[in-house]
Design a protein around this motif. Structure first.
Motif, PDB file in Angstrom:
ATOM      1  N   UNK A 114     -48.596   9.097 -35.246  1.00 63.51           N
ATOM      2  CA  UNK A 114     -48.847  10.391 -35.882  1.00 63.51           C
ATOM      3  C   UNK A 114     -48.247  10.458 -37.292  1.00 63.51           C
ATOM      4  N   UNK A 115     -48.818  11.374 -38.111  1.00 68.58           N
ATOM      5  CA  UNK A 115     -48.350  11.536 -39.493  1.00 68.58           C
ATOM      6  C   UNK A 115     -47.455  12.765 -39.656  1.00 68.58           C
ATOM      7  N   UNK A 116     -47.800  13.834 -38.943  1.00 68.51           N
ATOM      8  CA  UNK A 116     -47.091  15.109 -39.073  1.00 68.51           C
ATOM      9  C   UNK A 116     -46.675  15.549 -37.677  1.00 68.51           C
ATOM     10  N   UNK A 117     -45.470  16.125 -37.570  1.00 65.36           N
ATOM     11  CA  UNK A 117     -44.947  16.534 -36.278  1.00 65.36           C
ATOM     12  C   UNK A 117     -44.678  18.040 -36.301  1.00 65.36           C
ATOM     13  N   UNK A 118     -45.082  18.726 -35.244  1.00 61.53           N
ATOM     14  CA  UNK A 118     -44.816  20.157 -35.111  1.00 61.53           C
ATOM     15  C   UNK A 118     -43.865  20.356 -33.937  1.00 61.53           C
ATOM     16  N   UNK A 119     -42.699  20.936 -34.223  1.00 66.09           N
ATOM     17  CA  UNK A 119     -41.727  21.187 -33.160  1.00 66.09           C
ATOM     18  C   UNK A 119     -41.871  22.618 -32.654  1.00 66.09           C
ATOM     19  N   UNK A 120     -42.310  22.737 -31.403  1.00 67.27           N
ATOM     20  CA  UNK A 120     -42.379  24.047 -30.761  1.00 67.27           C
ATOM     21  C   UNK A 120     -41.602  23.994 -29.467  1.00 67.27           C
ATOM     22  N   UNK A 121     -40.549  23.186 -29.450  1.00 67.49           N
ATOM     23  CA  UNK A 121     -39.782  22.982 -28.215  1.00 67.49           C
ATOM     24  C   UNK A 121     -38.840  24.163 -27.981  1.00 67.49           C
TER      25      UNK A 121
ATOM     26  N   UNK B  98     -39.534   7.260 -30.749  1.00 67.42           N
ATOM     27  CA  UNK B  98     -40.037   6.491 -31.891  1.00 67.42           C
ATOM     28  C   UNK B  98     -41.451   5.958 -31.615  1.00 67.42           C
ATOM     29  N   UNK B  99     -41.688   5.553 -30.376  1.00 72.50           N
ATOM     30  CA  UNK B  99     -43.019   5.087 -29.989  1.00 72.50           C
ATOM     31  C   UNK B  99     -44.056   6.192 -30.089  1.00 72.50           C
ATOM     32  N   UNK B 100     -43.667   7.408 -29.682  1.00 71.26           N
ATOM     33  CA  UNK B 100     -44.582   8.548 -29.763  1.00 71.26           C
ATOM     34  C   UNK B 100     -44.905   8.894 -31.220  1.00 71.26           C
ATOM     35  N   UNK B 101     -43.888   8.906 -32.071  1.00 70.35           N
ATOM     36  CA  UNK B 101     -44.097   9.279 -33.477  1.00 70.35           C
ATOM     37  C   UNK B 101     -44.985   8.272 -34.205  1.00 70.35           C
TER      38      UNK B 101
ATOM     39  N   UNK C 240     -35.634  15.232 -32.256  1.00 70.81           N
ATOM     40  CA  UNK C 240     -36.870  15.147 -33.027  1.00 70.81           C
ATOM     41  C   UNK C 240     -36.574  15.121 -34.530  1.00 70.81           C
ATOM     42  N   UNK C 241     -35.610  15.931 -34.957  1.00 70.13           N
ATOM     43  CA  UNK C 241     -35.232  15.938 -36.370  1.00 70.13           C
ATOM     44  C   UNK C 241     -34.756  14.560 -36.814  1.00 70.13           C
ATOM     45  N   UNK C 242     -33.867  13.978 -36.017  1.00 71.00           N
ATOM     46  CA  UNK C 242     -33.304  12.679 -36.388  1.00 71.00           C
ATOM     47  C   UNK C 242     -34.391  11.601 -36.360  1.00 71.00           C
ATOM     48  N   UNK C 243     -35.240  11.637 -35.332  1.00 74.47           N
ATOM     49  CA  UNK C 243     -36.303  10.636 -35.208  1.00 74.47           C
ATOM     50  C   UNK C 243     -37.300  10.757 -36.371  1.00 74.47           C
ATOM     51  N   UNK C 244     -37.677  11.981 -36.735  1.00 74.82           N
ATOM     52  CA  UNK C 244     -38.613  12.174 -37.858  1.00 74.82           C
ATOM     53  C   UNK C 244     -37.998  11.684 -39.162  1.00 74.82           C
TER      54      UNK C 244
END
Ligand SMILES: [Zn+2]
Length: 264
Positions: free
Chosen positions: A120-127, A114-117, A136-140
């Motif tokens: 930022x406005x937009x998140x790209x998942x390449x994990x 949550x601190x990392x997000x 990441x889905x739940x946090x976003x």
């Protein structure tokens, strides 16, 4: 207002009627977090830095290995052994010094996500693992951030944009309610991946992030794009919101991210 250097650097964007000065200014304002500095995150980061995204965050706790270089185009042979986010930051800075690159040399966890997000406005998942994808889905969803999610294996890729916090838009759990049991889905080091296929998906991911940032075109919310490299086929399917989704459905059972183990 764009300065002279920016007017020249982004000239091919500025002549596009759909982007122009207004779109380029939106791109410059955007803050994008890329999770996973691998085969997807590398091309996405390169195109986003080249495009002039204002702030670009890279999350990865791994170091560059020789077997990464077959697809991770952000790195050079001399980078082997260096932290990925450090080598990546250097490469992106030299490509475009106007982009603020933030290196997050950490593994994404329920404790830090949550601190990392927040920045930022937009998140790209390449994990490359399901624990990170679900976290990441739940946090976003809880942070109300747009998630552009790409995946690739062997010769095939998938790309979707999740905005489960918006009415009618699905989240990743609408497609996959739960992570598969550990060990049932092989990872890319076991199955292999064609480097350029990862490049296609990472470039597409960067493109969808740019569209979200500039507010142009029609995004991939509520849709999933599938690519088959061997037969050179693209297909887009509708991805409806699942009213029974445990996260974004009408009677959610997931209320926070702390059901995820703190160390994923
Ligand atoms: Zn959902």
């Amino acid at each position: 207002m764009l300065n002279d250097e920016e007017l020249s650097r982004y000239a091919r964007h500025l002549v596009l009627r759909e982007v122009g000065g207004v779109g380029q200014a939106k791109i410059r304002k955007a803050r994008v977090l890329i999770v996973g500095a691998g085969g997807l995150g590398n091309p996405a980061a390169l195109y986003l830095a080249a495009a002039g995204i204002g702030k670009l965050g890279l999350v990865d706790d791994d170091t560059v290995s020789l077997s990464n270089l077959q697809r991770q185009v952000l790195f050079r042979t001399a980078d082997v052994g260096r932290p990925k986010v450090e080598a990546g930051k250097e490469a992106l800075n030299s490509l475009n010094p106007g982009v603020q690159v933030q290196a997050h040399d950490v593994r994404l966890t329920a404790a830090n996500v949550m601190g990392l997000l927040d920045g930022y406005d937009i998140v790209a998942d390449g994990s490359d693992n399901f624990a990170t994808r679900f976290l990441l889905n739940d946090a976003c969803y809880f942070a109300k951030k747009t998630l552009v999610s790409a995946a690739v294996t062997e010769f095939e890729g998938q790309l979707a944009t999740y905005k489960g916090h918006e009415p009618g838009c699905p989240c990743y759990r609408c497609l996959f309610p739960e992570p598969p049991p550990p060990g049932t889905v092989p990872n890319c080091s076991e199955t292999g991946v064609l480097g350029a296929a990862a490049g296609v998906m990472g470039a597409l991911q960067g493109l969808e992030v740019l569209k979200e940032a500039a507010g142009i075109g029609t995004g991939l919310a509520g849709k999933i794009l599938m690519y088959k490299a061997l037969s050179a086929e693209f297909r887009t399917a509708r991805l409806p919101k699942d009213p029974a989704c445990a996260l974004c459905g009408t009677n959610p059972t997931i209320r926070d991210i702390f059901g995820h183990s703190t160390a994923v």
